[in-house]
Write a protein that holds these residues in place. Structure first.
Motif, PDB file in Angstrom:
ATOM      1  N   TRP A 192      34.781  44.339  40.178  1.00  0.00           N
ATOM      2  CA  TRP A 192      36.084  44.449  40.838  1.00  0.00           C
ATOM      3  C   TRP A 192      36.936  45.502  40.153  1.00  0.00           C
ATOM      4  O   TRP A 192      37.600  46.296  40.800  1.00  0.00           O
ATOM      5  N   GLU A 241      35.743  49.021  41.175  1.00  0.00           N
ATOM      6  CA  GLU A 241      36.194  49.385  42.514  1.00  0.00           C
ATOM      7  C   GLU A 241      37.681  49.717  42.512  1.00  0.00           C
ATOM      8  O   GLU A 241      38.121  50.649  43.202  1.00  0.00           O
ATOM      9  N   LYS A 242      38.393  49.001  41.747  1.00  0.00           N
ATOM     10  CA  LYS A 242      39.851  49.234  41.695  1.00  0.00           C
ATOM     11  C   LYS A 242      40.106  50.588  41.031  1.00  0.00           C
ATOM     12  O   LYS A 242      41.027  51.310  41.453  1.00  0.00           O
ATOM     13  N   TYR A 262      34.025  40.308  37.767  1.00  0.00           N
ATOM     14  CA  TYR A 262      35.288  40.915  37.337  1.00  0.00           C
ATOM     15  C   TYR A 262      35.084  42.391  37.017  1.00  0.00           C
ATOM     16  O   TYR A 262      35.907  43.235  37.386  1.00  0.00           O
TER      17      TYR A 262
END
Length: 151
Positions: free
Chosen positions: A144, A147-148, A141
């Motif tokens: 992620w 990266e977001k 998580y």
């Protein structure tokens, strides 16, 4: 007998006086008959005619009002008292239900806010427990999210 003569003399004097009085009364009566007096009733007649016309107007007005009252009375509707009480009771019930509905609708925004905040807190607790139980999912998580954030 002297007394009788005196009485007879007195009676004749009284009769003569009475005859003179009758003669005078006849003369006065004749004079009154010959007088050209006629009673004038024109004022009384005018008063009576004015009174009669006023009475006729009053009676006509009363009859007109009576016809108007009868017309309104014929067109009126007579309701029993229980029907009127029932109507008032229904009106009060409708007003109470309407007021309660408005009160409930005004409170929905506050309920929605409270429910949203409780749901958010529960979701956060659930995710924390999940991430505490599985550290791999927590690492995935975080990657992620990084990266977001870069995009």
């Amino acid at each position: 007998m002297a007394k009788l003569d005196e009485i007879a003399e007195l009676l004749t004097e009284e009769i003569n006086g009475f005859e003179k009085s009758i003669g005078r009364l006849e003369k006065v009566h004749e004079n009154l008959r010959n007088l050209p007096l006629r009673p004038d009733t024109s004022e009384i007649n005018t008063l009576l005619s004015v009174y009669g016309s006023n009475q006729k107007k009053t009676i006509d007005e009363q009859q007109r009002l009576m016809h108007k009252i009868l017309y309104k009375l014929e067109r009126s509707i007579l309701l029993p008292s229980w029907a009127i009480k029932l109507s008032w009771g229904l009106l009060v019930c409708i007003l109470l239900v309407l007021a309660f509905s408005i009160y409930q609708v005004s409170r929905t925004f506050k309920k929605e806010e409270t429910a949203y905040s409780k749901g958010q807190e529960r979701a956060m607790v659930h995710y924390r427990l999940f991430f505490d139980e599985s550290p791999q999912a927590k690492e995935l998580y975080q990657e992620w999210m990084e990266e977001k954030d870069k995009k």
